[in-house]
Scaffold this motif. Structure first.
Motif, PDB file in Angstrom:
ATOM      1  N   VAL A  77       0.855  -1.124  -0.082  1.00  0.00           N
ATOM      2  CA  VAL A  77       0.071   0.094   0.138  1.00  0.00           C
ATOM      3  C   VAL A  77       0.895   1.331  -0.126  1.00  0.00           C
ATOM      4  CG1 VAL A  77      -1.726   1.266   1.214  1.00  0.00           C
ATOM      5  CG2 VAL A  77      -1.853  -1.062   1.181  1.00  0.00           C
ATOM      6  N   GLU A  78       1.995   1.169   0.672  1.00  0.00           N
ATOM      7  CA  GLU A  78       2.823   2.243   0.920  1.00  0.00           C
ATOM      8  C   GLU A  78       3.426   2.639  -0.245  1.00  0.00           C
ATOM      9  OE1 GLU A  78       2.701  -0.256   2.890  1.00  0.00           O
ATOM     10  OE2 GLU A  78       1.891   0.857   4.673  1.00  0.00           O
ATOM     11  N   ASP A  79       3.656   1.591  -1.390  1.00  0.00           N
ATOM     12  CA  ASP A  79       4.449   1.735  -2.517  1.00  0.00           C
ATOM     13  C   ASP A  79       3.555   2.675  -3.667  1.00  0.00           C
ATOM     14  OD1 ASP A  79       6.761   0.571  -1.426  1.00  0.00           O
ATOM     15  OD2 ASP A  79       6.168  -1.322  -1.983  1.00  0.00           O
ATOM     16  N   ILE A  80       2.316   2.414  -3.518  1.00  0.00           N
ATOM     17  CA  ILE A  80       1.445   2.833  -4.615  1.00  0.00           C
ATOM     18  C   ILE A  80       1.104   4.563  -4.387  1.00  0.00           C
ATOM     19  CG2 ILE A  80      -1.060   2.599  -5.554  1.00  0.00           C
ATOM     20  CD1 ILE A  80      -1.176  -0.075  -4.344  1.00  0.00           C
ATOM     21  N   PRO A  81       1.234   5.230  -5.455  1.00  0.00           N
ATOM     22  CA  PRO A  81       1.275   6.710  -5.263  1.00  0.00           C
ATOM     23  C   PRO A  81      -0.179   6.818  -5.303  1.00  0.00           C
ATOM     24  CG  PRO A  81       2.076   5.916  -7.555  1.00  0.00           C
ATOM     25  CD  PRO A  81       2.114   4.839  -6.807  1.00  0.00           C
ATOM     26  N   ASP A  82      -0.239   8.221  -4.596  1.00  0.00           N
ATOM     27  CA  ASP A  82      -1.779   8.834  -4.694  1.00  0.00           C
ATOM     28  C   ASP A  82      -2.353   9.104  -6.216  1.00  0.00           C
ATOM     29  OD1 ASP A  82      -3.870  11.069  -4.383  1.00  0.00           O
ATOM     30  OD2 ASP A  82      -3.810  10.046  -2.563  1.00  0.00           O
ATOM     31  N   PRO A  83      -3.491   8.876  -6.436  1.00  0.00           N
ATOM     32  CA  PRO A  83      -3.528   9.237  -7.811  1.00  0.00           C
ATOM     33  C   PRO A  83      -3.436  10.705  -8.268  1.00  0.00           C
ATOM     34  CG  PRO A  83      -5.558   7.836  -6.588  1.00  0.00           C
ATOM     35  CD  PRO A  83      -4.313   8.195  -5.704  1.00  0.00           C
ATOM     36  N   ASP A  84      -3.517  11.620  -7.266  1.00  0.00           N
ATOM     37  CA  ASP A  84      -3.431  12.941  -7.551  1.00  0.00           C
ATOM     38  C   ASP A  84      -1.884  13.237  -7.446  1.00  0.00           C
ATOM     39  OD1 ASP A  84      -6.249  13.373  -7.968  1.00  0.00           O
ATOM     40  OD2 ASP A  84      -6.742  13.300  -5.911  1.00  0.00           O
ATOM     41  N   ALA A  85      -1.193  12.428  -7.117  1.00  0.00           N
ATOM     42  CA  ALA A  85       0.374  12.909  -6.901  1.00  0.00           C
ATOM     43  C   ALA A  85       0.804  13.586  -8.102  1.00  0.00           C
ATOM     44  CB  ALA A  85       1.009  11.510  -6.662  1.00  0.00           C
ATOM     45  N   THR A  97      -6.808  18.565 -24.155  1.00  0.00           N
ATOM     46  CA  THR A  97      -6.741  17.973 -22.922  1.00  0.00           C
ATOM     47  C   THR A  97      -7.715  18.044 -21.849  1.00  0.00           C
ATOM     48  OG1 THR A  97      -4.955  19.497 -22.060  1.00  0.00           O
ATOM     49  CG2 THR A  97      -4.197  17.772 -23.499  1.00  0.00           C
ATOM     50  N   ILE A  98      -8.426  19.015 -22.096  1.00  0.00           N
ATOM     51  CA  ILE A  98      -9.271  19.485 -21.017  1.00  0.00           C
ATOM     52  C   ILE A  98     -10.225  18.186 -20.952  1.00  0.00           C
ATOM     53  CG2 ILE A  98     -11.111  21.090 -20.245  1.00  0.00           C
ATOM     54  CD1 ILE A  98      -8.352  22.047 -20.258  1.00  0.00           C
ATOM     55  N   MET A  99     -11.028  17.767 -21.828  1.00  0.00           N
ATOM     56  CA  MET A  99     -12.028  16.679 -21.721  1.00  0.00           C
ATOM     57  C   MET A  99     -11.303  15.435 -21.024  1.00  0.00           C
ATOM     58  SD  MET A  99     -15.191  16.094 -21.831  1.00  0.00           S
ATOM     59  CE  MET A  99     -15.831  17.369 -22.923  1.00  0.00           C
ATOM     60  N   PRO A 100     -10.266  14.828 -21.447  1.00  0.00           N
ATOM     61  CA  PRO A 100      -9.860  13.731 -20.772  1.00  0.00           C
ATOM     62  C   PRO A 100      -9.487  13.981 -19.543  1.00  0.00           C
ATOM     63  CG  PRO A 100      -8.559  14.056 -22.865  1.00  0.00           C
ATOM     64  CD  PRO A 100      -9.757  15.164 -22.600  1.00  0.00           C
ATOM     65  N   LEU A 101      -8.938  15.179 -18.971  1.00  0.00           N
ATOM     66  CA  LEU A 101      -8.620  15.375 -17.504  1.00  0.00           C
ATOM     67  C   LEU A 101      -9.817  15.533 -16.749  1.00  0.00           C
ATOM     68  CD1 LEU A 101      -6.400  15.993 -15.491  1.00  0.00           C
ATOM     69  CD2 LEU A 101      -6.567  18.437 -16.374  1.00  0.00           C
ATOM     70  N   LEU A 102     -11.060  16.130 -17.359  1.00  0.00           N
ATOM     71  CA  LEU A 102     -12.186  16.039 -16.652  1.00  0.00           C
ATOM     72  C   LEU A 102     -12.696  14.536 -16.379  1.00  0.00           C
ATOM     73  CD1 LEU A 102     -14.645  17.575 -15.629  1.00  0.00           C
ATOM     74  CD2 LEU A 102     -15.561  17.629 -18.059  1.00  0.00           C
ATOM     75  N   GLN A 103     -12.731  14.092 -17.435  1.00  0.00           N
ATOM     76  CA  GLN A 103     -13.203  12.529 -17.270  1.00  0.00           C
ATOM     77  C   GLN A 103     -12.415  11.856 -16.331  1.00  0.00           C
ATOM     78  OE1 GLN A 103     -13.216  11.340 -21.382  1.00  0.00           O
ATOM     79  NE2 GLN A 103     -15.215  12.106 -21.941  1.00  0.00           N
ATOM     80  N   LYS A 104     -11.276  11.851 -16.273  1.00  0.00           N
ATOM     81  CA  LYS A 104     -10.236  11.260 -15.360  1.00  0.00           C
ATOM     82  C   LYS A 104     -10.624  11.695 -13.984  1.00  0.00           C
ATOM     83  CE  LYS A 104      -5.461  10.854 -13.979  1.00  0.00           C
ATOM     84  NZ  LYS A 104      -4.086  11.247 -14.307  1.00  0.00           N
ATOM     85  N   LYS A 105     -10.975  12.859 -13.753  1.00  0.00           N
ATOM     86  CA  LYS A 105     -11.285  13.315 -12.293  1.00  0.00           C
ATOM     87  C   LYS A 105     -12.616  12.927 -11.920  1.00  0.00           C
ATOM     88  CE  LYS A 105      -8.271  17.248 -11.884  1.00  0.00           C
ATOM     89  NZ  LYS A 105      -8.281  18.653 -11.623  1.00  0.00           N
ATOM     90  N   LEU A 106     -13.596  12.925 -12.938  1.00  0.00           N
ATOM     91  CA  LEU A 106     -14.832  12.261 -12.719  1.00  0.00           C
ATOM     92  C   LEU A 106     -14.883  10.942 -12.161  1.00  0.00           C
ATOM     93  CD1 LEU A 106     -17.342  13.926 -15.370  1.00  0.00           C
ATOM     94  CD2 LEU A 106     -16.937  14.630 -13.039  1.00  0.00           C
ATOM     95  N   ALA A 217     -18.740  14.643  -4.258  1.00  0.00           N
ATOM     96  CA  ALA A 217     -20.119  14.414  -4.631  1.00  0.00           C
ATOM     97  C   ALA A 217     -20.623  14.863  -5.822  1.00  0.00           C
ATOM     98  CB  ALA A 217     -21.049  14.851  -3.730  1.00  0.00           C
ATOM     99  N   SER A 218     -20.162  15.989  -6.437  1.00  0.00           N
ATOM    100  CA  SER A 218     -20.573  16.528  -7.831  1.00  0.00           C
ATOM    101  C   SER A 218     -19.767  15.815  -8.856  1.00  0.00           C
ATOM    102  CB  SER A 218     -20.043  18.172  -8.063  1.00  0.00           C
ATOM    103  OG  SER A 218     -18.571  18.111  -7.721  1.00  0.00           O
ATOM    104  N   SER A 219     -18.903  15.146  -8.656  1.00  0.00           N
ATOM    105  CA  SER A 219     -18.194  14.198  -9.589  1.00  0.00           C
ATOM    106  C   SER A 219     -19.041  12.903  -9.767  1.00  0.00           C
ATOM    107  CB  SER A 219     -16.732  13.917  -9.181  1.00  0.00           C
ATOM    108  OG  SER A 219     -15.764  15.082  -9.135  1.00  0.00           O
ATOM    109  N   LEU A 220     -19.434  12.404  -8.833  1.00  0.00           N
ATOM    110  CA  LEU A 220     -20.218  11.260  -8.916  1.00  0.00           C
ATOM    111  C   LEU A 220     -21.583  11.684  -9.547  1.00  0.00           C
ATOM    112  CD1 LEU A 220     -20.848   8.311  -8.536  1.00  0.00           C
ATOM    113  CD2 LEU A 220     -21.643   8.962  -6.031  1.00  0.00           C
TER     114      LEU A 220
END
Length: 237
Positions: A77-85, A97-106, A217-220
């Motif tokens: 678990v400690e080896d896995i970086p945070d998705p937002d790192a 790149t805006i749309m892929p980034l938006l979808q990734k965050k959602l 919540a807004s993302s979901l």
């Protein structure tokens, strides 16, 4: 016989961009013998295994398929970086790149809520089946993206391309069925740390989601809206 070794041995040579003849010379064996090793016709000795590890700069565990990491390390678990790192692999560059980034965050933010809710249910089987389903979905989409370049080597995978789609579909359907049964409090005969009787229940409303997950919540809610729009659009086709 180890079935991973021939596949990985071939993959490493092709990724290195050298011929079988050249690799054989570097590894101090005949081309015919290397061909037998790569086809799985013959098993190699320990000395050759070590020479391969040194030549390709990987671990013996990786060559034998015991670790997916070339270094042979095992993830914790400690080896896995945070998705937002921050990191270059986490940044999408180029035009549009805006749309892929938006979808990734959602997707990432929605998964935060999903896993938190499942943990509150105290249902180990549900958590396991949902996790497996999502990993299979990512695996399937990665293979599709990987196949966009015909020069990419199929030896990266143990499941052949002509079987991957059908097998993945079957595995995902099984995960979905088990998850639905576990969520319904049914014993599906799997080893589980929490029994259906000990599982909790949760109430979910848009108001509660907004209150409990103000950042996500807004993302979901947007993901749900977008997904159902896609379903409706495809039903019209």
């Amino acid at each position: 016989m180890n079935t991973d070794f021939p596949r990985i041995l071939t993959l490493l040579r092709k990724e290195k961009g050298i011929s079988q003849k050249s690799a054989a010379e570097k590894l101090e064996i005949s081309q015919a013998l290397l061909s037998h090793y790569e086809k799985g016709i013959r098993e190699c000795g320990l000395d050759f295994l070590v020479r391969c590890a040194d030549f390709y700069g990987v671990s013996c565990d990786y060559l034998l398929g015991r670790s997916p990491e070339p270094t042979g390390s095992r993830l914790t678990v400690e080896d896995i970086p945070d998705p937002d790192a921050a990191g270059k692999e986490n940044r999408t560059k180029g035009s549009g790149t805006i749309m892929p980034l938006l979808q990734k965050k959602l997707i990432a933010n929605s998964l935060n809520i999903l896993f938190d809710l499942i943990q509150k249910l105290n249902n180990h089987v549900l958590l396991s089946e949902v996790s497996s389903y999502l990993m299979l979905a990512v695996y399937r989409m990665f293979r599709i993206a990987y196949s966009a370049n015909p020069k990419n080597r199929e030896q990266m995978f143990t499941v052949p391309q002509h079987l991957a789609n059908g097998y993945t579909t079957a595995a995902m359907m099984l995960c979905e069925t088990n998850a639905a049964a576990a969520a319904g409090g049914q014993d599906i005969g799997l080893e589980q740390k929490s029994s259906p009787e000990n599982s909790n229940t949760i109430s979910v409303t848009t108001e509660l989601l907004t209150a409990q997950y103000p950042l996500f919540a807004s993302s979901l809610l947007n993901l749900i809206k977008n997904a159902e729009k896609q379903i409706a659009d495809r039903m019209k086709d």
